[in-house]
Design a protein around this motif. Structure first.
Motif, PDB file in Angstrom:
ATOM      1  N   THR A 201      13.025 -18.147 -10.958  1.00 24.00           N
ATOM      2  CA  THR A 201      13.745 -18.386  -9.821  1.00 24.00           C
ATOM      3  C   THR A 201      13.557 -17.874  -8.203  1.00 24.00           C
ATOM      4  OG1 THR A 201      16.041 -17.919 -11.184  1.00 24.00           O
ATOM      5  CG2 THR A 201      16.373 -18.402  -8.935  1.00 24.00           C
ATOM      6  N   HIS A 202      13.394 -16.895  -8.358  1.00 27.19           N
ATOM      7  CA  HIS A 202      12.997 -16.538  -6.566  1.00 27.19           C
ATOM      8  C   HIS A 202      11.831 -16.492  -6.762  1.00 27.19           C
ATOM      9  CE1 HIS A 202      17.238 -15.222  -7.634  1.00 27.19           C
ATOM     10  NE2 HIS A 202      17.189 -15.927  -6.769  1.00 27.19           N
ATOM     11  N   VAL A 203      10.387 -17.881  -6.193  1.00 26.82           N
ATOM     12  CA  VAL A 203       9.137 -17.655  -5.885  1.00 26.82           C
ATOM     13  C   VAL A 203       8.875 -15.904  -4.921  1.00 26.82           C
ATOM     14  CG1 VAL A 203       7.097 -18.767  -5.434  1.00 26.82           C
ATOM     15  CG2 VAL A 203       8.482 -19.969  -7.090  1.00 26.82           C
ATOM     16  N   ASP A 204       9.882 -15.813  -4.085  1.00 28.03           N
ATOM     17  CA  ASP A 204       9.332 -15.860  -2.505  1.00 28.03           C
ATOM     18  C   ASP A 204       9.111 -13.734  -3.334  1.00 28.03           C
ATOM     19  OD1 ASP A 204      12.069 -15.570  -3.381  1.00 28.03           O
ATOM     20  OD2 ASP A 204      12.421 -14.759  -1.420  1.00 28.03           O
ATOM     21  N   LYS A 205      10.167 -13.089  -4.730  1.00 27.05           N
ATOM     22  CA  LYS A 205      10.596 -12.143  -5.315  1.00 27.05           C
ATOM     23  C   LYS A 205       9.602 -11.489  -5.953  1.00 27.05           C
ATOM     24  CE  LYS A 205      15.507 -11.663  -4.969  1.00 27.05           C
ATOM     25  NZ  LYS A 205      16.844 -11.837  -5.914  1.00 27.05           N
ATOM     26  N   VAL A 206       9.135 -12.370  -6.480  1.00 25.72           N
ATOM     27  CA  VAL A 206       7.750 -12.794  -7.744  1.00 25.72           C
ATOM     28  C   VAL A 206       6.415 -12.058  -6.912  1.00 25.72           C
ATOM     29  CG1 VAL A 206       6.250 -13.451  -9.045  1.00 25.72           C
ATOM     30  CG2 VAL A 206       8.270 -14.084  -9.652  1.00 25.72           C
ATOM     31  N   LEU A 207       6.457 -12.740  -5.691  1.00 26.24           N
ATOM     32  CA  LEU A 207       5.468 -12.242  -4.823  1.00 26.24           C
ATOM     33  C   LEU A 207       5.108 -10.920  -4.461  1.00 26.24           C
ATOM     34  CD1 LEU A 207       4.803 -15.382  -3.003  1.00 26.24           C
ATOM     35  CD2 LEU A 207       3.831 -14.796  -4.379  1.00 26.24           C
ATOM     36  N   THR A 208       6.481 -10.398  -4.172  1.00 24.13           N
ATOM     37  CA  THR A 208       6.811  -9.385  -2.777  1.00 24.13           C
ATOM     38  C   THR A 208       7.010  -8.129  -4.276  1.00 24.13           C
ATOM     39  OG1 THR A 208       8.843 -10.453  -1.382  1.00 24.13           O
ATOM     40  CG2 THR A 208       8.534  -7.868  -2.475  1.00 24.13           C
TER      41      THR A 208
END
Length: 305
Positions: A201-208
């Motif tokens: 859902t939140h690719v940015d959170k996965v990367l973080t």
């Protein structure tokens, strides 16, 4: 024999396409891929919305919907990968692990690792490298879907790729959400995710989170379906994706809608340069990407320095 089976499959696929109801026909035009939150906004309830394939759903719904898709396809996942890509996915994964270049003593987190394809290649790669100092390597195979992990663990037992049977390597299996990893900071020195990040859902959170759990000097690598660099080839690829893969999923796995979602999710994922920028925004440096098969898939790489 193989040619005969392929011809029969294509014949059945065409027949199914001709007879399918209008509600199952592929969308003629896909929404533009603008990033992982393409199509996001605020619903009537005030909750943020996101995309699930070409549908717009509440963020709280997407995780469950994706979970259901992979629960449905877990047992046929590897067979369908072979059928959909005509076996080329094996070459993509081989190249991916070669680009990682595992070394003895590495601690790898294989996120969305489900059925073990990347982890098994990692372990076999290490087994073919000299290890004079008997360094112990490790891989944690993690996935949000326990059904996928169960399939992977059973495959590992059959292949003899378990901690008990590997002389200088250990393997752990962990059900976890890529957006909220249950691991301490700086636990791993390599992080891989293959064909999984576009379902988050939140690719940015996965990367973080990937950045957080990597040690300084650690490497992030992602293998994902992407966008072709030639418009004519992209059009041909879209025809194959929307007109062949869902009916193939119905014929081989009894799952039309699951594979309709999977091809739609590919179209909604950011293009190569956009995804590169997202990885950089998460803090990674020396970010680059490599297209395979004209951009059908791409490998993105970055380092935590």
């Amino acid at each position: 024999m193989q040619s005969s089976r392929s011809t029969r499959l294509l014949y059945l696929t065409r027949r199914l396409l001709q007879s399918r109801p209008a509600s199952q026909k592929a969308a003629p035009e896909a929404p533009a891929a603008e990033g992982p939150t393409a199509g996001s906004g605020t619903g009537s309830s005030g909750e943020q919305t996101t995309h699930f394939g070409f549908q717009t759903v509440r963020e709280s719904e997407k995780e469950q919907k994706v979970h259901e898709v992979f629960e449905q396809v877990a047992n046929s996942y590897d067979m369908m990968n072979d059928a959909m890509s005509m076996g080329i996915h094996r070459l993509w994964k081989d190249i991916f692990v070669e680009r990682l270049g595992p070394t003895h003593g590495m601690k790898l987190l294989d996120m969305a690792g489900g059925t073990g394809d990347i982890s098994f290649r990692y372990l076999k790669y290490l087994a073919n490298q000299p290890n004079p100092k008997n360094r112990i390597s490790h891989v944690t195979v993690s996935d949000i879907n326990q059904h996928m992990l169960d399939v992977g663990e059973e495959r590992a037992r059959r292949l003899g790729l378990t901690s008990e049977r590997l002389p200088n390597a250990s393997v752990a299996w962990k059900c976890a959400d890529a957006e909220k990893l249950p691991f301490q900071d700086e636990t791993f020195n390599a992080y891989t995710i293959a064909f999984g990040i576009r379902n988050c859902t939140h690719v940015d959170k996965v990367l973080t989170e990937a950045y957080r759990v990597l040690q300084p000097g650690g490497r992030f690598m992602c293998l994902e379906f992407s966008h072709l660099t030639n418009e004519t080839m992209q059009w041909l690829y879209d025809q194959y994706s929307f007109q062949v893969i869902p009916p193939m999923g119905q014929l081989l796995a009894g799952q039309w809608q699951a594979y309709q979602y999977l091809v739609e999710s590919i179209r909604r994922f950011p293009k190569q340069e956009q995804f590169k920028q997202m990885i950089q925004q998460a803090g990674f440096e020396h970010v680059c990407y490599e297209n395979l098969t004209f951009g059908v898939v791409s490998i993105h790489s970055g380092f935590k320095l």
